[in-house]
Design an enzyme around this catalytic site. Structure first.
Site, PDB file in Angstrom:
ATOM      1  CB  CYS A  41       2.357   6.819   3.709  1.00 52.67           C
ATOM      2  SG  CYS A  41       2.509   5.402   4.622  1.00 52.67           S
ATOM      3  CD  GLU A  84      -2.497  -1.360   2.515  1.00 45.18           C
ATOM      4  OE1 GLU A  84      -2.852  -0.407   3.493  1.00 45.18           O
ATOM      5  OE2 GLU A  84      -2.788  -2.632   2.904  1.00 45.18           O
ATOM      6  CB  CYS A 135       0.712  -3.635  13.268  1.00 41.28           C
ATOM      7  SG  CYS A 135       1.122  -3.021  11.545  1.00 41.28           S
ATOM      8  CB  CYS A 182       5.766  -6.340   8.682  1.00 39.57           C
ATOM      9  SG  CYS A 182       6.791  -5.605  10.087  1.00 39.57           S
TER      10      CYS A 182
HETATM   11  N1  SAH Z   1       7.816  -0.435  10.899  1.00 38.23           N
HETATM   12  C1  SAH Z   1       7.731   1.003  11.126  1.00 38.23           C
HETATM   13  C2  SAH Z   1       6.825   1.564  10.058  1.00 38.23           C
HETATM   14  C3  SAH Z   1       5.172   0.955  10.689  1.00 38.23           C
HETATM   15  S1  SAH Z   1       3.952   2.069  10.226  1.00 38.23           S
HETATM   16  C4  SAH Z   1       7.685   1.146  12.625  1.00 38.23           C
HETATM   17  O1  SAH Z   1       7.296   0.327  13.231  1.00 38.23           O
HETATM   18  O2  SAH Z   1       7.650   2.269  12.979  1.00 38.23           O
HETATM   19  C5  SAH Z   1       3.880   3.417  11.176  1.00 38.23           C
HETATM   20  C6  SAH Z   1       3.154   3.568  12.681  1.00 38.23           C
HETATM   21  O3  SAH Z   1       1.970   3.042  12.554  1.00 38.23           O
HETATM   22  C7  SAH Z   1       4.136   2.769  13.470  1.00 38.23           C
HETATM   23  O4  SAH Z   1       4.137   3.704  14.660  1.00 38.23           O
HETATM   24  C8  SAH Z   1       3.178   1.679  13.851  1.00 38.23           C
HETATM   25  O5  SAH Z   1       3.373   1.142  15.059  1.00 38.23           O
HETATM   26  C9  SAH Z   1       1.725   2.327  13.863  1.00 38.23           C
HETATM   27  N2  SAH Z   1       0.658   1.485  13.620  1.00 38.23           N
HETATM   28  C10 SAH Z   1       0.521   0.174  13.243  1.00 38.23           C
HETATM   29  N3  SAH Z   1      -0.601  -0.363  13.272  1.00 38.23           N
HETATM   30  C11 SAH Z   1      -1.558   0.869  13.572  1.00 38.23           C
HETATM   31  C12 SAH Z   1      -2.956   0.813  13.848  1.00 38.23           C
HETATM   32  N4  SAH Z   1      -3.656  -0.434  13.948  1.00 38.23           N
HETATM   33  N5  SAH Z   1      -3.497   1.979  14.403  1.00 38.23           N
HETATM   34  C13 SAH Z   1      -2.436   3.008  14.753  1.00 38.23           C
HETATM   35  N6  SAH Z   1      -1.355   2.830  14.327  1.00 38.23           N
HETATM   36  C14 SAH Z   1      -0.510   1.885  14.058  1.00 38.23           C
END
Ligand code: SAH
Length: 344
Positions: A103, A90, A117, A110
């Site tokens: 983004c 995405e 997540c 992952c």
């Molecule tokens: N692997 C990287 C990028 C991940 S996504 C990381 O961990 O930072 C970016 C952000 O979204 C991260 O802070 C992740 O923890 C958060 N995130 C993931 N799932 C989410 C959800 N269901 N609701 C809100 N934030 C979420």
């Protein structure tokens, strides 16, 4: 294997042109066209024979738009991008007052296992190449006809778990002859892989490092983010401080508010204390409202609860903002579109 030339630098494209028996400047033209996402047949100023050689000898591939959802509320566009082997990730195009931000995803799936997540539910299929990460932006600029000024590596995947491709991508996308997106307008978000943070601080890339913290004590953080078992909070804070000292770049922290898990008054105080003590310098907290992923069972607090958490942080001397939820009508939290597509 044919070379994947979207991942080429200008200099590599120039050498390629010479190798294929043509002039160096043809490489420059090719590079310019690829950065615009033009298909070979559109590269009108390149001789047909040269284009045929490229088609025969090289792999020029761009992600394909498999699905597209446009928010009626704020114009956010969410893409499901299909790579040549069929893997989908995405990417999201967001309009802000100061410009457009994309983004991007860096892995198909992952393996970090964060409990809230969607991206990690089916594990990691594979890393994306630098060209596939860049390709998401190239395709979006072409599709929207608008310039992208900023990037957040907050899509599917863990950038520091795909370190070499991430760094290669950062150099490519910021190169003045390429898309020329300023490194200062790029955020690299990580769940806290400390060796990667150290390495990144030595690359001379002035990106913003963003740490997904989500809890201020080890027991809670480990229960939400298994990575914390390997890289606990105190070590992570030390790595962030070292990153700041080395690069002069302020580290920012992401904190997803999850009802009953990390959103109490005591949690706010613990978070403020941790960052004040740990960073000894300016740092900023981005509060994110949990995007509900049915499979995980977690719930978001209400808006009032989030506001209360923010003002508690402020009363403890910390700067925090609640991230505006763009594209809330199109399921714009990353991971869910890929997941739905896998489940179809
Ligand atoms: N692997 C990287 C990028 C991940 S996504 C990381 O961990 O930072 C970016 C952000 O979204 C991260 O802070 C992740 O923890 C958060 N995130 C993931 N799932 C989410 C959800 N269901 N609701 C809100 N934030 C979420």
């Amino acid at each position: 294997m044919k070379p994947d030339i979207l991942g080429y630098t200008l200099a590599q494209c120039e050498s390629l042109a010479v190798e294929l028996g043509d002039k160096k400047f043809r490489g420059q033209q090719l590079f310019g066209w690829m950065q615009k996402g033009a298909p070979l047949f559109e590269m009108k100023n390149l001789p047909a024979a040269f284009r045929e050689k490229i088609a025969a000898e090289c792999d020029y591939r761009l992600p394909e738009i498999a699905k597209k959802q446009v928010s009626k509320k704020d114009g956010t566009v969410k893409y499901l991008m299909r790579m040549t082997d069929g893997e989908c990730v995405e990417s999201v195009f967001m309009r802000y007052e100061h410009g457009n931000t994309v983004c991007v995803s860096c892995q198909a799936g992952c393996r970090m296992g964060c409990k809230f997540c969607a991206s990690t539910l089916r594990g990691r299929a594979r890393d994306l190449t630098a060209s596939e990460i860049l390709g998401q932006i190239v395709v979006i600029q072409r599709d929207t006809g608008e310039r992208v000024g900023g990037i957040v590596m907050m899509g599917i995947g863990e950038p520091l778990d795909n370190y070499d491709n991430t760094v290669k991508f950062l150099r490519l996308v910021s190169s003045p002859e390429g898309l020329n997106i300023g490194l200062r307008h790029i955020s690299v978000s990580t769940c806290g892989l400390i060796p990667g943070i150290k390495k990144l601080s030595e690359e001379g890339l002035p990106v913003t490092l963003s740490i997904s913290l989500h809890a201020a004590n080890d027991a809670r953080r480990s229960s939400l983010m298994p990575v914390n078992n390997k890289y606990p909070i105190a070590d992570l804070m030390a790595a962030c401080r070292a990153y700041f000292e080395k690069t002069g770049r302020r580290v920012s922290f992401e904190y997803t508010l999850i009802s009953g898990e990390n959103d109490s008054e005591a949690d706010a105080k613990a978070l403020a204390d941790l960052l004040k003590k740990g960073m000894r310098g300016p740092s900023h907290i981005n509060l994110i409202m949990l995007n509900k992923v049915t499979e995980t069972g977690f719930e978001a607090p209400d808006r009032k609860g989030a506001e209360r958490f923010r003002s508690l942080l402020e009363s403890h001397g910390m700067n925090a903002t609640i991230r505006r939820r763009l594209g809330s009508d199109i399921d714009a939290s990353c991971g869910q579109l890929r997941l739905n597509n896998l489940n179809e």
